[in-house]
Scaffold this motif. Structure first.
Motif, short mmCIF file in Angstrom:
data_model
loop_
_atom_site.label_atom_id
_atom_site.label_comp_id
_atom_site.label_asym_id
_atom_site.label_seq_id
_atom_site.Cartn_x
_atom_site.Cartn_y
_atom_site.Cartn_z
N ARG A 221 0.84 -1.19 0.00
CA ARG A 221 0.00 0.00 0.00
C ARG A 221 0.88 1.25 0.00
O ARG A 221 2.04 1.21 0.39
CB ARG A 221 -0.92 0.01 1.22
CG ARG A 221 -0.21 0.29 2.54
CD ARG A 221 -1.15 0.15 3.72
NE ARG A 221 -0.51 0.58 4.97
CZ ARG A 221 -0.99 0.31 6.18
NH1 ARG A 221 -2.13 -0.39 6.29
NH2 ARG A 221 -0.36 0.73 7.27
N ALA A 222 0.29 2.34 -0.47
CA ALA A 222 0.99 3.62 -0.45
C ALA A 222 0.85 4.25 0.93
O ALA A 222 -0.25 4.31 1.49
CB ALA A 222 0.41 4.56 -1.51
N GLY A 223 1.97 4.70 1.45
CA GLY A 223 1.96 5.46 2.69
C GLY A 223 1.97 6.93 2.37
O GLY A 223 1.27 7.40 1.46
N ASP A 224 2.77 7.69 3.08
CA ASP A 224 2.89 9.13 2.84
C ASP A 224 3.87 9.34 1.69
O ASP A 224 5.08 9.25 1.86
CB ASP A 224 3.40 9.82 4.12
CG ASP A 224 3.50 11.33 3.95
OD1 ASP A 224 2.94 11.85 2.96
OD2 ASP A 224 4.16 11.97 4.79
N ILE A 225 3.32 9.57 0.50
CA ILE A 225 4.15 9.80 -0.69
C ILE A 225 3.86 11.20 -1.22
O ILE A 225 2.74 11.52 -1.58
CB ILE A 225 3.87 8.75 -1.79
CG1 ILE A 225 4.20 7.34 -1.28
CG2 ILE A 225 4.70 9.06 -3.03
CD1 ILE A 225 3.94 6.25 -2.28
N ARG A 226 4.90 12.02 -1.24
CA ARG A 226 4.77 13.39 -1.72
C ARG A 226 5.13 13.45 -3.19
O ARG A 226 6.16 12.92 -3.62
CB ARG A 226 5.68 14.32 -0.92
CG ARG A 226 5.53 15.80 -1.26
CD ARG A 226 6.19 16.66 -0.18
NE ARG A 226 7.63 16.45 -0.12
CZ ARG A 226 8.52 17.24 -0.74
NH1 ARG A 226 8.10 18.29 -1.43
NH2 ARG A 226 9.80 17.00 -0.63
N ILE A 227 4.30 14.08 -4.00
CA ILE A 227 4.57 14.25 -5.42
C ILE A 227 5.23 15.60 -5.64
O ILE A 227 4.70 16.63 -5.26
CB ILE A 227 3.26 14.15 -6.24
CG1 ILE A 227 2.61 12.77 -6.03
CG2 ILE A 227 3.55 14.36 -7.72
CD1 ILE A 227 1.27 12.62 -6.70
N VAL A 228 6.44 15.56 -6.23
CA VAL A 228 7.19 16.79 -6.51
C VAL A 228 7.16 17.05 -8.01
O VAL A 228 6.80 16.17 -8.80
CB VAL A 228 8.63 16.68 -5.99
CG1 VAL A 228 8.64 16.46 -4.48
CG2 VAL A 228 9.39 15.56 -6.69
#
Length: 503
Positions: A221-228
């Motif tokens: 699963r995706a956790g805290d993923i920031r898109i830059v």
């Protein structure tokens, strides 16, 4: 500098070119060592600091793969059988189904219809390097992580089994699973080379996550993923956050589609789940729950299996194909596996016990125990050391062995394939240098990098027709960015081009 004087003197153009390469400002505080010798006679043609020990990096894989080829032969094939332990009546096995692990690291993943194993060449990086920060890791084209398990399940079904009233067990007693070397756990059973391949794809302000192989053992699963913004840095990390759940976190560039891997900590448990599911796909019912620990307490005594109990078997391509994958992509855990298998052939189930017979093998091939030190099978231990003289002596001796051709054919080819595919691609030496590459690089607290070892060793077909052995080693190179690693590696290739063209 130390070293044996080279004789006869090479042409001025060769030495001048080498001097221009090695005296670049990038190498002001670095040390070069090399030796080039005639393959047939052993005559040293070029040498510098050739008796000094260097950090090996992955050229150490030459030692571990040769030892495996020596004790098993290039034609050896891994046989992975499945046995039915118990009574079989009307298609029902009342008892247990046992898959006996053989140390086959491909186990169908890389197997090709023509009997070879597939591998990636630069700029495509092998999936096993997807957690190192190297650019370009991709899944192997047309590969199936569950291929061997599906084949075995189909064979069990073809043998008339439709139900297992008992359990499914992975017999992983070939050697003790070992995790004391830098690159992770080495086990007798390999499914998808014991990693989950995880792909993260940005979609607007969200991400989608996919992975393989998908089994009941693990979900991702995706956790805290920031898109830059596009072009930005991607840094992802996968970790087990609860039983059976892997979470991937970090940041990802909007235009990225990176591959990440997570090493499976319990290969036998994972393989058992995957095999039970493969059996279900083949129409075979198993009464045991698919997930959970591999029930080794139910195994029969070792070496008590009979041919009459065999229901299926997976046969691998020859060992020469496995060593080719190791050398071409510089596959660390598989090189460590070779040491474990040498230990097994030497009558020991402890992987570290394989180091001594590897050293014995290479010592018999001329390597000095005073200048070569081996702490793992892959060259990932910073203490690993060898000299260019040890390597050229070794390479000459290997060429005379029954397995010599298999070893040479497994080496990356300059400008053509493996880790040398993009190095000197358009040079006149492309296709005429076969060499194992190695590197050890470390990030610093102030965001720089230090190469502690950068190495190439192998064979050169000179423009003159002369056959050469070559070992080029470099250490202590400060880098402002990771990109300069490829610049330095290109300089080792350029040195090999000068040798190939001028000797």
């Amino acid at each position: 500098m130390t070293g044996t004087p080279a004789s006869p003197n090479p042409s001025t153009s060769v030495t001048d070119t080498i001097s221009q390469i090695t005296s670049k400002p990038l190498y002001t505080h670095s040390t070069w060592g090399y030796e080039v010798s005639d393959l047939a006679t052993g005559e040293a043609l070029l040498s510098q600091t050739n008796d000094t020990m260097f950090v090996t990096g992955s050229i150490l894989k030459a030692y571990s793969t040769v030892a495996a080829l020596a004790v098993y032969t290039p034609d050896y094939r891994f046989q992975t059988p499945v046995y039915g332990i118990g009574a079989i009546q009307d298609g029902v096995l009342t008892g247990n189904l046992v898959l006996v692990a053989s140390g086959d690291f491909s186990f169908g993943l890389r197997d090709q219809a023509d009997g070879t194993l597939a591998f990636n060449s630069l700029p495509e990086v092998d999936h096993n390097y997807a957690d190192t920060g190297l650019p370009g890791p991709v899944l192997l084209k047309d590969s199936d992580p569950l291929a061997a398990l599906n084949q075995l399940a189909a064979q069990v079904q073809a043998a008339g089994i439709r139900e297992v009233q008992g359990d499914v067990i992975i017999d992983d007693r070939l050697f003790e699973t070992f995790d004391g070397w830098p690159d992770g756990s080495i086990a007798p059973i390999w499914v998808n080379e014991n990693v989950l391949d995880i792909t993260v794809t940005p979609a607007g302000q969200q991400v989608t996550v996919d992975w393989r192989p998908q089994t009941a053992a693990y979900s991702v699963r995706a956790g805290d993923i920031r898109i830059v913004p596009a072009g930005g840095e991607t840094q992802l990390n996968a970790e087990l956050v609860q039983s059976g759940v892997v979470q991937i976190s970090g940041q990802i560039a909007a235009d990225a589609n990176p591959l990440q891997i997570w090493q499976i900590p319990n290969p036998a448990d994972f393989a058992r789940t995957a095999f039970i599911e493969a059996l279900a796909r083949a129409g075979i019912t198993v009464s045991a729950i698919a997930t959970g620990a591999n029930p080794t307490n139910l195994l029969p005594p070792a070496a008590t299996y009979s041919e009459t109990q065999k229901l299926a078997e997976h046969t691998s391509p020859p060992l020469s194909e496995f060593t080719k994958v190791i050398l071409k992509v510089s596959y660390n855990r598989a090189a460590d596996l070779m040491v474990c298998l040498v230990a097994v052939q030497n009558g020991d189930r402890d992987c570290p016990a394989g180091i001594a017979p590897v050293i014995t093998t290479i010592t018999q091939l001329g390597v000095s125990q005073n200048s070569t030190f081996m702490f793992d099978g892959a060259g990932s231990d910073e203490r690993d050391r060898t000299t260019s003289t040890d390597m050229t002596t070794f390479l000459r001796a290997v060429a005379q062995q029954p397995y010599g051709a298999a070893f040479r054919e497994g080496l990356p080819i300059l400008g053509v394939d493996g880790t040398l595919a993009t190095n000197q691609k358009d040079s006149p030496a492309a296709g005429k240098v076969q060499a194992k590459t190695g590197s050890r690089i470390h990030g610093t607290p102030d965001d720089r990098f230090l190469i502690t070892g950068l190495t190439h060793v192998g064979y050169i077909e000179a423009e003159s027709g002369r056959q050469l052995v070559s070992a080029v080693m470099l250490r202590d190179v400060p880098l402002a960015s990771l990109d300069e690693l490829f610049t330095a590696d290109g300089d080792l290739g350029a040195l090999e081009v000068a040798v190939q063209q001028g000797l």
